[in-house]
Design a protein around this motif. Structure first.
Motif, PDB file in Angstrom:
ATOM      1  N   TYR A 218       0.831  -1.141   0.014  1.00 24.74           N
ATOM      2  CA  TYR A 218       0.093  -0.133   0.095  1.00 24.74           C
ATOM      3  C   TYR A 218       1.007   1.232  -0.087  1.00 24.74           C
ATOM      4  O   TYR A 218       1.968   1.263   0.739  1.00 24.74           O
ATOM      5  CB  TYR A 218      -0.723   0.052   1.103  1.00 24.74           C
ATOM      6  CG  TYR A 218      -1.726   1.236   1.434  1.00 24.74           C
ATOM      7  CD1 TYR A 218      -2.502   1.809   0.466  1.00 24.74           C
ATOM      8  CD2 TYR A 218      -1.419   2.185   2.464  1.00 24.74           C
ATOM      9  CE1 TYR A 218      -3.540   2.764   0.428  1.00 24.74           C
ATOM     10  CE2 TYR A 218      -2.179   3.389   2.600  1.00 24.74           C
ATOM     11  CZ  TYR A 218      -3.064   3.818   1.714  1.00 24.74           C
ATOM     12  OH  TYR A 218      -3.741   4.813   1.710  1.00 24.74           O
ATOM     13  N   CYS A 219       0.529   2.195  -0.778  1.00 22.47           N
ATOM     14  CA  CYS A 219       1.274   3.404  -0.665  1.00 22.47           C
ATOM     15  C   CYS A 219       0.176   4.596  -0.832  1.00 22.47           C
ATOM     16  O   CYS A 219      -0.942   4.389  -1.585  1.00 22.47           O
ATOM     17  CB  CYS A 219       2.207   3.556  -1.830  1.00 22.47           C
ATOM     18  SG  CYS A 219       1.777   3.592  -3.548  1.00 22.47           S
ATOM     19  N   MET A 226       5.113   7.770  -8.960  1.00 14.10           N
ATOM     20  CA  MET A 226       4.435   6.552  -9.267  1.00 14.10           C
ATOM     21  C   MET A 226       4.891   5.785 -10.312  1.00 14.10           C
ATOM     22  O   MET A 226       4.902   4.658 -10.419  1.00 14.10           O
ATOM     23  CB  MET A 226       3.039   6.957  -9.406  1.00 14.10           C
ATOM     24  CG  MET A 226       1.885   7.238  -8.115  1.00 14.10           C
ATOM     25  SD  MET A 226       2.211   5.946  -6.948  1.00 14.10           S
ATOM     26  CE  MET A 226       1.366   4.524  -7.668  1.00 14.10           C
ATOM     27  N   SER A 245      -2.630   1.808  -4.410  1.00 17.00           N
ATOM     28  CA  SER A 245      -2.236   3.184  -4.226  1.00 17.00           C
ATOM     29  C   SER A 245      -3.299   4.211  -4.022  1.00 17.00           C
ATOM     30  O   SER A 245      -4.432   4.020  -4.551  1.00 17.00           O
ATOM     31  CB  SER A 245      -1.641   3.949  -5.627  1.00 17.00           C
ATOM     32  OG  SER A 245      -1.467   5.180  -5.623  1.00 17.00           O
ATOM     33  N   ASN A 246      -3.546   4.941  -3.157  1.00 17.90           N
ATOM     34  CA  ASN A 246      -4.444   6.174  -2.488  1.00 17.90           C
ATOM     35  C   ASN A 246      -4.320   7.146  -3.466  1.00 17.90           C
ATOM     36  O   ASN A 246      -3.280   7.662  -3.616  1.00 17.90           O
ATOM     37  CB  ASN A 246      -4.144   6.488  -1.209  1.00 17.90           C
ATOM     38  CG  ASN A 246      -5.203   7.020  -0.657  1.00 17.90           C
ATOM     39  OD1 ASN A 246      -5.949   8.066  -1.295  1.00 17.90           O
ATOM     40  ND2 ASN A 246      -5.493   6.978   0.457  1.00 17.90           N
ATOM     41  N   THR A 249      -1.693   7.623  -9.395  1.00 15.14           N
ATOM     42  CA  THR A 249      -1.456   6.695 -10.289  1.00 15.14           C
ATOM     43  C   THR A 249      -0.326   6.810 -11.458  1.00 15.14           C
ATOM     44  O   THR A 249       0.278   8.161 -11.158  1.00 15.14           O
ATOM     45  CB  THR A 249      -2.519   6.070 -11.196  1.00 15.14           C
ATOM     46  OG1 THR A 249      -2.373   4.901 -12.220  1.00 15.14           O
ATOM     47  CG2 THR A 249      -3.179   7.349 -12.123  1.00 15.14           C
ATOM     48  N   SER A 255      -3.438   1.088 -13.979  1.00 13.95           N
ATOM     49  CA  SER A 255      -4.178   0.281 -12.792  1.00 13.95           C
ATOM     50  C   SER A 255      -5.318  -0.842 -13.302  1.00 13.95           C
ATOM     51  O   SER A 255      -5.968  -0.560 -14.316  1.00 13.95           O
ATOM     52  CB  SER A 255      -4.855   1.093 -11.621  1.00 13.95           C
ATOM     53  OG  SER A 255      -5.763   2.035 -12.453  1.00 13.95           O
TER      54      SER A 255
END
Length: 274
Positions: A218-219, A226, A245-246, A249, A255
């Motif tokens: 998680y990041c 990115m 990823s919060n 991107t 994604s």
């Protein structure tokens, strides 16, 4: 030899960045230029003394304008020039209030401890809210092998997300890595006080972390690192693992899935499956 887009992105990310790249650095420089200009105006008598407003405050106002203009010339927009403009009045108020001299170096040390890694890693201190933490845990819960495997929080901040995941997945090993000294120290101390057996807070650069051993990564970084992180994940993460990823991107938005959290920030969890 031809290079792939991911190799080109990685090479670009490895190139030295200009000194004025970080927003925090530019704000500090703009504020210092404004304060210096205000002092110079006051000392050289360039501020008229027969005005209704005391000369010191006229110099302070001029310093604020100069700081804001410097910030704009350095490419800053939004609230950043406002932050630079507020520095000269804050310094003047501190002098009027006779703030002890030791407060200023202490404040600088605190700011350095919080934002030491912003320029080198281009990652501000973003904090994941509770709603996003729950959505993140739900995504990991649906990932085979992650519930009792290895989970890492890249740039864990004060550790709240890391601890939330450690509580939710008590059979997993959860690791948080952080390089801002003060932020890391707070997260590490919190981890010791909370006393969870399955969590570790490590002072380590996220680029030095081997992602191969993790089932879920998680990041919450920024848009700039990115592409490099996606390239790193493609090279290191094993089949069946997941990167989340919060919000941010890569430029091509490669994604595989997007989860809408539904919070006030309109957070999106972007997911890559390997």
């Amino acid at each position: 030899m031809e290079t792939s887009p991911s190799d080109q992105q990685t090479d670009q990310a490895d190139r030295p960045r200009p000194f004025l790249h970080g927003r925090t650095v530019r704000v500090l420089l703009a504020a210092l230029v404004g304060i210096a200009a205000g002092i110079l105006l006051l000392k050289t008598g360039q501020v008229p003394g027969d005005q209704a407003v005391p000369p010191g405050w006229l110099a302070t106002a001029a310093a604020a304008v100069i700081a804001a203009l410097c910030a704009i010339l350095m490419g800053l927009r939004g609230l950043w020039p406002v932050g630079a403009a507020l520095a000269p009045p804050a310094a003047a108020l501190a002098l009027l209030a006779a703030v002890p001299a030791w407060v200023f170096p202490l404040l600088i040390l605190v700011l350095a401890g919080l934002f030491w890694n912003v320029r080198s890693e281009r990652v501000p201190l973003y904090l994941t809210n509770g709603t996003a933490q729950k959505a993140l845990a739900d995504v990991i819960d649906d990932q085979p092998g992650a519930r009792d495997g290895h989970i890492i929080d890249l740039g864990c901040g004060f550790g709240q997300t890391t601890f939330t995941l450690a509580r939710r997945f008590s059979d997993a090993e959860v690791v948080g890595v952080e390089t801002a000294p003060l932020v890391f120290a707070i997260a590490w101390l919190r981890g010791k006080l909370i006393g969870l057996d399955n969590v570790r807070i490590v002072y380590r650069n996220l680029w030095a972390e081997d992602l191969h051993r993790y089932d879920a990564v998680y990041c919450f970084l920024s848009s700039e690192p990115m592409p490099r992180l996606i390239a790193k994940a493609n090279a290191e993460m094993r089949p069946g693992s997941i990167l989340i990823s919060n919000t941010f991107t890569d430029s091509g938005d490669t994604s595989d899935e997007v989860v809408l959290v539904g919070d006030s920030r309109e957070t999106q969890l972007r997911i890559w499956r390997f």
